[in-house]
Design a protein around this motif. Structure first.
Motif, PDB file in Angstrom:
ATOM      1  N   TYR A 384     -25.498  57.542 -26.739  1.00  0.00           N
ATOM      2  CA  TYR A 384     -24.489  56.512 -27.017  1.00  0.00           C
ATOM      3  C   TYR A 384     -24.084  56.605 -28.488  1.00  0.00           C
ATOM      4  N   VAL A 385     -22.839  57.023 -28.727  1.00  0.00           N
ATOM      5  CA  VAL A 385     -22.272  57.077 -30.074  1.00  0.00           C
ATOM      6  C   VAL A 385     -21.451  55.813 -30.270  1.00  0.00           C
ATOM      7  N   SER A 386     -21.747  55.052 -31.321  1.00  0.00           N
ATOM      8  CA  SER A 386     -21.134  53.731 -31.495  1.00  0.00           C
ATOM      9  C   SER A 386     -20.626  53.538 -32.915  1.00  0.00           C
ATOM     10  N   CYS A 387     -19.493  52.854 -33.014  1.00  0.00           N
ATOM     11  CA  CYS A 387     -18.965  52.475 -34.328  1.00  0.00           C
ATOM     12  C   CYS A 387     -19.063  50.965 -34.549  1.00  0.00           C
ATOM     13  N   ASP A 388     -19.792  50.256 -33.678  1.00  0.00           N
ATOM     14  CA  ASP A 388     -19.946  48.809 -33.830  1.00  0.00           C
ATOM     15  C   ASP A 388     -21.356  48.389 -33.398  1.00  0.00           C
ATOM     16  N   PRO A 389     -22.203  48.011 -34.339  1.00  0.00           N
ATOM     17  CA  PRO A 389     -23.590  47.686 -33.990  1.00  0.00           C
ATOM     18  C   PRO A 389     -23.719  46.539 -32.998  1.00  0.00           C
ATOM     19  N   ALA A 390     -22.827  45.556 -33.049  1.00  0.00           N
ATOM     20  CA  ALA A 390     -22.947  44.399 -32.162  1.00  0.00           C
ATOM     21  C   ALA A 390     -22.707  44.786 -30.708  1.00  0.00           C
ATOM     22  N   THR A 391     -21.632  45.528 -30.436  1.00  0.00           N
ATOM     23  CA  THR A 391     -21.372  45.921 -29.049  1.00  0.00           C
ATOM     24  C   THR A 391     -22.372  46.978 -28.581  1.00  0.00           C
ATOM     25  N   LEU A 392     -22.844  47.806 -29.495  1.00  0.00           N
ATOM     26  CA  LEU A 392     -23.908  48.750 -29.156  1.00  0.00           C
ATOM     27  C   LEU A 392     -25.138  47.997 -28.672  1.00  0.00           C
ATOM     28  N   ALA A 393     -25.578  46.993 -29.429  1.00  0.00           N
ATOM     29  CA  ALA A 393     -26.769  46.231 -29.065  1.00  0.00           C
ATOM     30  C   ALA A 393     -26.582  45.508 -27.738  1.00  0.00           C
ATOM     31  N   ARG A 394     -25.396  44.948 -27.526  1.00  0.00           N
ATOM     32  CA  ARG A 394     -25.100  44.263 -26.257  1.00  0.00           C
ATOM     33  C   ARG A 394     -25.254  45.208 -25.079  1.00  0.00           C
ATOM     34  N   ASP A 395     -24.721  46.421 -25.217  1.00  0.00           N
ATOM     35  CA  ASP A 395     -24.771  47.378 -24.116  1.00  0.00           C
ATOM     36  C   ASP A 395     -26.182  47.932 -23.912  1.00  0.00           C
ATOM     37  N   LEU A 396     -26.900  48.182 -25.000  1.00  0.00           N
ATOM     38  CA  LEU A 396     -28.256  48.710 -24.867  1.00  0.00           C
ATOM     39  C   LEU A 396     -29.168  47.717 -24.162  1.00  0.00           C
ATOM     40  N   LYS A 397     -28.940  46.439 -24.371  1.00  0.00           N
ATOM     41  CA  LYS A 397     -29.756  45.424 -23.690  1.00  0.00           C
ATOM     42  C   LYS A 397     -29.691  45.609 -22.178  1.00  0.00           C
ATOM     43  N   VAL A 398     -28.510  45.895 -21.664  1.00  0.00           N
ATOM     44  CA  VAL A 398     -28.336  46.097 -20.224  1.00  0.00           C
ATOM     45  C   VAL A 398     -28.979  47.408 -19.783  1.00  0.00           C
ATOM     46  N   LEU A 399     -28.789  48.471 -20.543  1.00  0.00           N
ATOM     47  CA  LEU A 399     -29.329  49.771 -20.153  1.00  0.00           C
ATOM     48  C   LEU A 399     -30.853  49.770 -20.176  1.00  0.00           C
ATOM     49  N   VAL A 400     -31.437  49.144 -21.174  1.00  0.00           N
ATOM     50  CA  VAL A 400     -32.896  49.086 -21.256  1.00  0.00           C
ATOM     51  C   VAL A 400     -33.465  48.266 -20.103  1.00  0.00           C
ATOM     52  N   ALA A 401     -32.753  47.196 -19.736  1.00  0.00           N
ATOM     53  CA  ALA A 401     -33.221  46.367 -18.620  1.00  0.00           C
ATOM     54  C   ALA A 401     -33.229  47.147 -17.303  1.00  0.00           C
ATOM     55  N   GLN A 402     -32.469  48.242 -17.230  1.00  0.00           N
ATOM     56  CA  GLN A 402     -32.408  49.051 -16.019  1.00  0.00           C
ATOM     57  C   GLN A 402     -33.304  50.287 -16.084  1.00  0.00           C
ATOM     58  N   GLY A 403     -34.244  50.299 -17.029  1.00  0.00           N
ATOM     59  CA  GLY A 403     -35.255  51.343 -17.013  1.00  0.00           C
ATOM     60  C   GLY A 403     -35.075  52.468 -18.006  1.00  0.00           C
ATOM     61  N   LEU A 404     -34.075  52.373 -18.879  1.00  0.00           N
ATOM     62  CA  LEU A 404     -33.925  53.369 -19.931  1.00  0.00           C
ATOM     63  C   LEU A 404     -34.656  52.878 -21.189  1.00  0.00           C
ATOM     64  N   ALA A 419     -17.516  49.693 -45.095  1.00  0.00           N
ATOM     65  CA  ALA A 419     -18.424  48.863 -44.297  1.00  0.00           C
ATOM     66  C   ALA A 419     -18.652  49.414 -42.899  1.00  0.00           C
ATOM     67  N   HIS A 420     -17.963  50.476 -42.512  1.00  0.00           N
ATOM     68  CA  HIS A 420     -18.083  51.001 -41.152  1.00  0.00           C
ATOM     69  C   HIS A 420     -19.453  51.647 -40.941  1.00  0.00           C
ATOM     70  N   VAL A 421     -20.020  51.389 -39.777  1.00  0.00           N
ATOM     71  CA  VAL A 421     -21.352  51.893 -39.445  1.00  0.00           C
ATOM     72  C   VAL A 421     -21.264  52.685 -38.143  1.00  0.00           C
ATOM     73  N   GLU A 422     -21.708  53.932 -38.187  1.00  0.00           N
ATOM     74  CA  GLU A 422     -21.733  54.790 -36.999  1.00  0.00           C
ATOM     75  C   GLU A 422     -23.189  55.069 -36.637  1.00  0.00           C
ATOM     76  N   ALA A 423     -23.515  54.945 -35.369  1.00  0.00           N
ATOM     77  CA  ALA A 423     -24.893  55.176 -34.937  1.00  0.00           C
ATOM     78  C   ALA A 423     -24.912  55.973 -33.647  1.00  0.00           C
ATOM     79  N   LEU A 424     -25.974  56.754 -33.486  1.00  0.00           N
ATOM     80  CA  LEU A 424     -26.247  57.461 -32.234  1.00  0.00           C
ATOM     81  C   LEU A 424     -27.595  56.977 -31.717  1.00  0.00           C
ATOM     82  N   VAL A 425     -27.602  56.473 -30.498  1.00  0.00           N
ATOM     83  CA  VAL A 425     -28.843  56.063 -29.841  1.00  0.00           C
ATOM     84  C   VAL A 425     -29.040  56.932 -28.609  1.00  0.00           C
ATOM     85  N   VAL A 426     -30.199  57.554 -28.508  1.00  0.00           N
ATOM     86  CA  VAL A 426     -30.548  58.356 -27.333  1.00  0.00           C
ATOM     87  C   VAL A 426     -31.561  57.566 -26.517  1.00  0.00           C
TER      88      VAL A 426
END
Length: 430
Positions: A384-404, A419-426
């Motif tokens: 997951y490549v993200s340019c917004d930490p808030a929406t990234l965190a929102r989406d990861l909450k759902v994915l983790v709840a499903q076993g990732l 101020a832009h923040v880019e993150a990659l979460v595997v």
């Protein structure tokens, strides 16, 4: 808390947008111009429900990481111009961690890695506003043009190219141009331009008063609201060789082409590092599905590295046209889908099962339909490549709840000093 009042505060922690959190009489104030840990005098500029906004007017106890900005931080969004580079990266890392814990409810995260960027000369594409024959950025929060060169962001020659294009337009054409999009290849070998228009160009007649701009592959134009550009000179695409992106691959699939108006990551220095991390996540996957694929950077790179079954999906007309053209070199190993992600997952969500799913969505994150489909399909890996930490965190909450499970979190300073923040979460299936 009244506006235009001055208060002495302690800047407690960083928040998204380049501000620091402070409190006045228990009420949260988001403050610009400070560094967490500093004690400062602030001016409250705006108040709203539950939060107020202010700016530093005097630093009473300065951080050792405070530096003197070389120019106006409002030109180019340089909100961290007063912060030493290593601390900027620490702040961005802290913003991502706070979002993942507070919004995503994620605990026991791995240490967050961070990849730094040079502060100048990193930017390979930019949108520059036009007023008369002047070209530049807008000062933040205004329509006042400022010198984009002073920000130091643009790769050498890009600003000169934008100015040259506008200078060569016929006088009757110039008032139609609202903005100039300039882009170059990662290697710097090719450049292209797209003009955003407030009204159509004349149907007939020459566009240039002094010939087309030199050192430019091509120029296109379209109304600012349109995603269907017309070519007015040459071929408005640049080509990135896989080798310039850090890949050693077969010459038969030598790279990708992209239109000047197509979305593409903007940091020419960090792009190879980001690509390498994404490809690492996709290694050994039986299938790769690249949602929000753009011109095919991640998915086609995976194919170039030997992935046997790759599907790339893109809904933007300009990027999708480039994606389809770029995918032809791979034959049946790559399927390029021209259409929105929601339509694809509704009809073919089963393709995500056991696959490595790559997502690089817009700032709004995954749509509910896309997020639900990815979560339900039980992919083996999500990059997951993200340019917004808030929406990234929102989406990861759902994915983790499903076993990732979150395997790695990396902050890439793709937009240094801003101020832009880019993150990659595997994430991997447990």
């Amino acid at each position: 808390m009244a506006e235009d009042h001055v208060h002495e505060v302690l800047l407690e922690k960083p928040v998204a947008g380049g501000r620091s959190l402070a409190r006045v009489d228990g009420r949260v104030v988001l403050v610009s111009g400070g560094i967490p840990g500093e004690r400062a005098t602030i001016l409250v500029e705006k108040t709203g429900k539950g939060v107020a906004f202010g700016r530093v007017v005097d630093v009473l106890d300065p951080s050792p990481d405070r530096v003197t900005p070389s120019g106006d931080p409002r030109c180019g969004g340089l909100v961290f111009a007063h912060v030493a580079a290593p601390r900027q990266l620490d702040i961005k890392r802290a913003i991502v961690q706070d979002a993942l814990e507070r919004i995503g409810g994620l605990r026991d995260l791995p240490p967050i890695d961070a990849v730094a960027s040079p502060a100048t000369g990193w930017r390979l594409r930019a949108r520059l506003h036009v007023q008369g024959r002047r070209v530049g950025f807008f000062l933040e929060g205004t329509h006042t043009l400022c010198d984009a060169g002073a920000s130091g962001q643009l790769a050498p020659g890009l600003l000169d190219l934008a100015a040259e294009v506008v200078a060569r337009l016929r006088p009757e054409v110039v008032p139609s141009v609202e903005a100039v999009l300039v882009t170059q290849a990662v290697s710097g070998d090719g450049r292209a331009v797209h003009l955003e228009l407030s009204r159509p160009l004349p149907r007939h007649g020459e566009v240039w008063s002094d010939g087309a701009p030199p050192d430019c592959a091509g120029v296109s134009a379209a109304l600012a609201s349109s995603r269907h550009p017309s070519t007015i000179e040459g071929d408005p695409r640049v080509r990135d060789a896989w080798t310039s992106l850090g890949l050693q691959v077969d010459d038969a699939v030598a790279g990708i082409a992209r239109h000047a108006a197509a979305f593409f990551q903007g940091n020419r220095v960090l792009l190879p590092a980001l690509l390498a991390r994404v490809l690492g996540a996709a290694a050994d996957a039986p299938r790769v599905v690249d949602l929000y694929a753009g011109v095919g950077l991640f998915g086609l790179a995976a194919a170039a590295r030997g992935a046997g079954a790759v599907t790339c999906v893109e809904g933007d007309p300009i990027s999708a046209e480039d994606l389809v053209a770029n995918a032809t070199a791979f034959g049946s190993r790559v399927r390029a889908v021209r259409g929105d992600v929601e339509g694809f997952v509704a009809g073919e969500g089963s393709r995500l099962a056991d696959a490595c799913v790559i997502v690089d969505p817009p700032r709004t994150g995954l749509s509910p339909v896309a997020l639900g489909a990815v979560a339900a399909a039980r992919p083996s890996t999500v990059a997951y490549v993200s340019c917004d930490p808030a929406t990234l965190a929102r989406d990861l909450k759902v994915l983790v709840a499903q076993g990732l499970a979150v395997e790695t979190v990396t902050v890439f300073d793709m937009f240094p000093v801003t101020a832009h923040v880019e993150a990659l979460v595997v994430l991997r299936r447990t």
